[in-house]
Design an enzyme around this catalytic site. Structure first.
Site, PDB file in Angstrom:
ATOM      1  N   VAL A 178      21.541 -16.501   0.011  1.00 27.11           N
ATOM      2  CA  VAL A 178      20.557 -15.755  -1.730  1.00 27.11           C
ATOM      3  C   VAL A 178      18.916 -15.498  -0.880  1.00 27.11           C
ATOM      4  CG1 VAL A 178      19.598 -17.596  -3.723  1.00 27.11           C
ATOM      5  CG2 VAL A 178      22.420 -17.573  -2.997  1.00 27.11           C
TER       6      VAL A 178
ATOM      7  N   ALA B  76       9.420 -18.931   5.917  1.00 25.25           N
ATOM      8  CA  ALA B  76      11.041 -18.841   5.343  1.00 25.25           C
ATOM      9  C   ALA B  76      10.745 -19.960   6.953  1.00 25.25           C
ATOM     10  CB  ALA B  76      11.162 -17.514   5.543  1.00 25.25           C
TER      11      ALA B  76
ATOM     12  N   ARG C 198      17.403 -21.928  10.423  1.00 21.22           N
ATOM     13  CA  ARG C 198      17.925 -22.685  11.787  1.00 21.22           C
ATOM     14  C   ARG C 198      17.576 -21.100  13.211  1.00 21.22           C
ATOM     15  NH1 ARG C 198      22.477 -25.637   8.708  1.00 21.22           N
ATOM     16  NH2 ARG C 198      23.148 -23.792   8.335  1.00 21.22           N
TER      17      ARG C 198
ATOM     18  N   LYS D 243      22.510 -26.781  -7.704  1.00 20.16           N
ATOM     19  CA  LYS D 243      22.942 -27.370  -8.585  1.00 20.16           C
ATOM     20  C   LYS D 243      23.481 -28.478  -8.015  1.00 20.16           C
ATOM     21  CE  LYS D 243      25.596 -23.915  -6.737  1.00 20.16           C
ATOM     22  NZ  LYS D 243      26.252 -22.516  -6.537  1.00 20.16           N
TER      23      LYS D 243
ATOM     24  N   GLY E 268      24.945 -18.023 -11.872  1.00 18.33           N
ATOM     25  CA  GLY E 268      24.454 -16.957 -10.783  1.00 18.33           C
ATOM     26  C   GLY E 268      23.549 -16.244 -11.481  1.00 18.33           C
TER      27      GLY E 268
ATOM     28  N   LYS F 239      27.871 -27.700 -11.769  1.00 19.10           N
ATOM     29  CA  LYS F 239      26.713 -26.274 -13.166  1.00 19.10           C
ATOM     30  C   LYS F 239      26.420 -27.657 -14.627  1.00 19.10           C
ATOM     31  CE  LYS F 239      27.327 -22.539  -9.852  1.00 19.10           C
ATOM     32  NZ  LYS F 239      28.855 -22.086  -9.795  1.00 19.10           N
TER      33      LYS F 239
HETATM   34  P1  NDP Z   1      23.614 -19.647   2.908  1.00 19.15           P
HETATM   35  O1  NDP Z   1      24.867 -20.696   3.612  1.00 19.15           O
HETATM   36  O2  NDP Z   1      24.353 -18.123   3.256  1.00 19.15           O
HETATM   37  O3  NDP Z   1      22.271 -19.832   3.412  1.00 19.15           O
HETATM   38  C1  NDP Z   1      21.734 -21.268   3.796  1.00 19.15           C
HETATM   39  C2  NDP Z   1      19.489 -20.715   4.778  1.00 19.15           C
HETATM   40  O4  NDP Z   1      19.490 -22.274   4.995  1.00 19.15           O
HETATM   41  C3  NDP Z   1      20.142 -20.551   6.073  1.00 19.15           C
HETATM   42  O5  NDP Z   1      19.765 -19.373   6.459  1.00 19.15           O
HETATM   43  C4  NDP Z   1      19.935 -21.788   6.749  1.00 19.15           C
HETATM   44  O6  NDP Z   1      19.675 -21.084   8.654  1.00 19.15           O
HETATM   45  C5  NDP Z   1      19.441 -22.246   6.044  1.00 19.15           C
HETATM   46  N1  NDP Z   1      18.870 -23.402   6.523  1.00 19.15           N
HETATM   47  C6  NDP Z   1      20.377 -24.799   6.237  1.00 19.15           C
HETATM   48  N2  NDP Z   1      19.558 -25.675   6.651  1.00 19.15           N
HETATM   49  C7  NDP Z   1      18.639 -26.157   7.039  1.00 19.15           C
HETATM   50  C8  NDP Z   1      18.359 -26.543   8.026  1.00 19.15           C
HETATM   51  N3  NDP Z   1      18.762 -27.571   8.180  1.00 19.15           N
HETATM   52  N4  NDP Z   1      17.152 -26.370   7.919  1.00 19.15           N
HETATM   53  C9  NDP Z   1      15.669 -25.010   8.069  1.00 19.15           C
HETATM   54  N5  NDP Z   1      16.959 -23.977   7.342  1.00 19.15           N
HETATM   55  C10 NDP Z   1      18.351 -24.155   7.154  1.00 19.15           C
HETATM   56  O7  NDP Z   1      23.887 -20.377   1.613  1.00 19.15           O
HETATM   57  P2  NDP Z   1      23.479 -19.649   0.750  1.00 19.15           P
HETATM   58  O8  NDP Z   1      22.584 -18.782   0.311  1.00 19.15           O
HETATM   59  O9  NDP Z   1      24.538 -19.133   0.313  1.00 19.15           O
HETATM   60  O10 NDP Z   1      23.160 -20.487  -1.134  1.00 19.15           O
HETATM   61  C11 NDP Z   1      22.044 -21.321  -0.937  1.00 19.15           C
HETATM   62  C12 NDP Z   1      21.922 -22.320  -2.026  1.00 19.15           C
HETATM   63  O11 NDP Z   1      21.940 -21.438  -3.153  1.00 19.15           O
HETATM   64  C13 NDP Z   1      22.763 -23.214  -1.817  1.00 19.15           C
HETATM   65  O12 NDP Z   1      22.299 -24.545  -3.034  1.00 19.15           O
HETATM   66  C14 NDP Z   1      24.045 -22.998  -3.094  1.00 19.15           C
HETATM   67  O13 NDP Z   1      24.801 -23.953  -3.685  1.00 19.15           O
HETATM   68  C15 NDP Z   1      23.075 -22.414  -3.713  1.00 19.15           C
HETATM   69  N6  NDP Z   1      23.704 -20.847  -4.463  1.00 19.15           N
HETATM   70  C16 NDP Z   1      24.532 -19.379  -3.544  1.00 19.15           C
HETATM   71  C17 NDP Z   1      25.027 -18.762  -4.474  1.00 19.15           C
HETATM   72  C18 NDP Z   1      25.399 -17.311  -3.916  1.00 19.15           C
HETATM   73  O14 NDP Z   1      26.765 -16.683  -4.203  1.00 19.15           O
HETATM   74  N7  NDP Z   1      25.928 -17.712  -2.680  1.00 19.15           N
HETATM   75  C19 NDP Z   1      24.657 -18.864  -5.775  1.00 19.15           C
HETATM   76  C20 NDP Z   1      23.977 -19.622  -7.219  1.00 19.15           C
HETATM   77  C21 NDP Z   1      24.190 -20.691  -5.923  1.00 19.15           C
HETATM   78  P3  NDP Z   1      21.192 -20.241   9.064  1.00 19.15           P
HETATM   79  O15 NDP Z   1      21.615 -19.225   8.362  1.00 19.15           O
HETATM   80  O16 NDP Z   1      19.945 -20.118  10.219  1.00 19.15           O
HETATM   81  O17 NDP Z   1      21.844 -21.241   9.870  1.00 19.15           O
HETATM   82  N1  HSE Z   2      30.163 -20.880  -4.860  1.00 14.54           N
HETATM   83  C1  HSE Z   2      29.115 -20.877  -6.116  1.00 14.54           C
HETATM   84  C2  HSE Z   2      30.143 -20.430  -6.954  1.00 14.54           C
HETATM   85  C3  HSE Z   2      28.148 -19.695  -6.017  1.00 14.54           C
HETATM   86  O1  HSE Z   2      30.954 -19.130  -6.640  1.00 14.54           O
HETATM   87  O2  HSE Z   2      29.970 -19.854  -7.615  1.00 14.54           O
HETATM   88  C4  HSE Z   2      27.101 -19.918  -7.627  1.00 14.54           C
HETATM   89  O3  HSE Z   2      26.274 -20.738  -7.819  1.00 14.54           O
END
Ligand code: NDP
Ligand code: HSE
Length: 437
Positions: free
Chosen positions: A14, A42, A45, A104, A133, A204
């Site tokens: 995201v 930004a 990790r 969520k 989404g 959700k």
């Molecule tokens: P990802 O796992 O793809 O990304 C998470 C990011 O956060 C990574 O860049 C990770 O770093 C970073 N991160 C995690 N923990 C830490 C920490 N302690 N310190 C610093 N950086 C950290 O997750 P998504 O993008 O898929 O999802 C993110 C959020 O969005 C979640 O809450 C998810 O439920 C929500 N969401 C996701 C959707 C989807 O389609 N994927 C849709 C709607 C909501 P690194 O990569 O370096 O490990």
């Molecule tokens: N894991 C979630 C899904 C991401 O599959 O719908 C969107 O919230």
């Protein structure tokens, strides 16, 4: 006017989508927001990976550095998880920043606390991306439908499980293979059991119910059943009877209280909702003045979710100079008018049922089964008896019931499973007609 400065927590699926969409549509977004939106720093990790993606953004490993930075106006939380995310968001609010989040799980479990703190600090917490989404369902429920009394909501609100069910039905792929595809496409949660066991949908649903009915979040009261126990057989039998199985989140206001439930559900194949396939989500809202409205669109994935995150960023940018008392309330109703509503237990829920029983193929068995159902005042709408194979004497019987109370079906299942002529557990899947009245 100076651009508004964003601190991004997370540069995964995201987070990257958000950077990409902001960059690509920068001119239009600036014209809509009235000022530029600039990512100031930004957190991620894996610093090397993040730097490689966005060499022009200052990347740090410690998300608290972003939250504490004096230049940041809005913190965008797309990191996921409960801690340290909860602490980060509370800290951002307490230091006068606004928050946009897609999380969520955090809102469903700690939203009451977060909104209370936001209320105290005058901070905005925007969360369109947290439900369905890219579909603007939060804005629709919170703003578009304010004239209405919302009666019920039924939604396909987990893209991963809908993707799995669609692929299993159309391509006959295995559950594990399709789940892996969903993970590779960035749809699944960090812990994919949240997707397949219905927990993500329950998160959700909790948020939508709070907004629809003006009540606090009650994630702990959601009945939650996922798709991991569904078999190809049930998908096929449902099809033969004119139904599709979807994982639905359902919340309904009744005279006794509010239903909150997530479970696989048979819905008539002719309904639009039955034909929402793949990662698409759909939310059907029944409201008294408008009637039924269906919102449908991509429920997960990088840019569809970023579309909702950026829409929130534009909203917050436009609103952040406005008097907090005159902004749209976080949960649609003014905080002092949120009220507790009784939540019904599953035993009290009224719906119809699909039952699959494996029975010994001999005279009188069906009579025993129908007697039990009749004693409990459960009436049968349709029945399907499958041919036994040449060698087996056990046959599948599939029954669809009329509407009844869950307590009665539970009692009937216990009595039927005790019959010697029935083998193993009875499969029960709830049914919804999704009639618009
Ligand atoms: P990802 O796992 O793809 O990304 C998470 C990011 O956060 C990574 O860049 C990770 O770093 C970073 N991160 C995690 N923990 C830490 C920490 N302690 N310190 C610093 N950086 C950290 O997750 P998504 O993008 O898929 O999802 C993110 C959020 O969005 C979640 O809450 C998810 O439920 C929500 N969401 C996701 C959707 C989807 O389609 N994927 C849709 C709607 C909501 P690194 O990569 O370096 O490990
Ligand atoms: N894991 C979630 C899904 C991401 O599959 O719908 C969107 O919230």
């Amino acid at each position: 006017m100076n651009p508004v400065r964003i601190g991004l927590l997370g540069l995964g699926t995201v987070g990257r989508g958000t950077v990409t969409v902001l960059r690509r549509n920068q001119d239009d977004i600036t014209r809509r927001a009235g000022r530029g939106i600039e990512i100031r720093m930004a957190a991620a990790r894996n610093l090397a990976k993040a730097q490689n993606f966005a060499s022009d953004i200052e990347i740090v490993a410690d998300p608290f550095k972003v939250v504490d930075h004096p230049d940041i106006d809005i913190v965008v939380e797309v990191m996921g998880g409960i801690e340290p995310t909860r602490e980060l968001i509370l800290r951002a609010l307490r230091s006068g920043k606004h928050v946009v989040t897609a999380n969520k799980a955090l809102l469903a479990e700690h939203g009451n606390e977060i909104f209370e703190v936001a209320q105290e600090t005058g901070g905005m917490v925007a969360f369109e991306a947290a439900v369905a989404g890219g579909i603007p369902i939060i804005k629709t429920l919170r703003e578009g439908l304010t004239a209405n009394r919302i009666e019920w909501i039924a939604g396909i609100i987990n893209g991963t499980s809908n993707f799995i069910l669609s692929q299993m039905r159309s391509d006959g792929k295995t559950f594990d293979d399709v789940l892996r595809m969903a993970q590779d496409l960035g749809y699944a949660e960090a812990d994919p059991t949240f997707d397949i066991e219905g927990v993500d949908a329950a998160h959700k649903l909790t948020i939508m119910a709070a907004i629809a009915f003006g009540m606090p979040m009650h994630f702990e009261s959601v009945y939650t059943e996922g798709i991991s126990q569904l078999t190809g057989k049930d998908i096929q039998y449902a099809e033969e009877l004119g139904y599709r199985i979807k994982l639905l989140g359902i919340t309904r206001r009744t005279s006794e209280g509010v239903e909150l439930r997530v479970h696989p559900t048979l819905i008539p194949a002719k309904r639009l909702m039955a034909n929402v396939e793949g990662v698409m989500n759909a939310v059907l809202v029944k409201a008294d003045a408008l009637g039924a409205t269906l919102l449908c669109g991509p429920g997960a994935g990088s840019e569809p979710t970023a579309s909702a995150v950026v829409a929130d960023l534009v909203d917050v940018t436009r609103m952040h100079t406005a008097d907090p008392e005159h902004r749209v309330p976080h949960l649609a109703f003014q905080p002092k008018y949120l009220c507790e509503v009784p939540i019904l237990s599953m035993d009290q829920v009224r719906t119809a049922y699909y039952l699959r029983l494996s029975v010994y193929d001999r005279p009188g068995v069906l009579a025993d089964i129908t007697r039990i159902l009749a004693d409990l005042e459960v009436s049968i709408e349709a029945m399907l008896q499958k041919e036994p194979s040449a060698s087996a004497q056990w046959v599948d019987i599939v029954m669809l019931t009329h509407m009844t109370v869950e307590k009665r079906i539970n009692a009937a299942i216990v009595r039927m499973e005790a019959l010697e002529s029935i083998s193993g557990k009875i499969t029960r899947i709830r049914m919804e007609s999704l009639d618009q009245d």
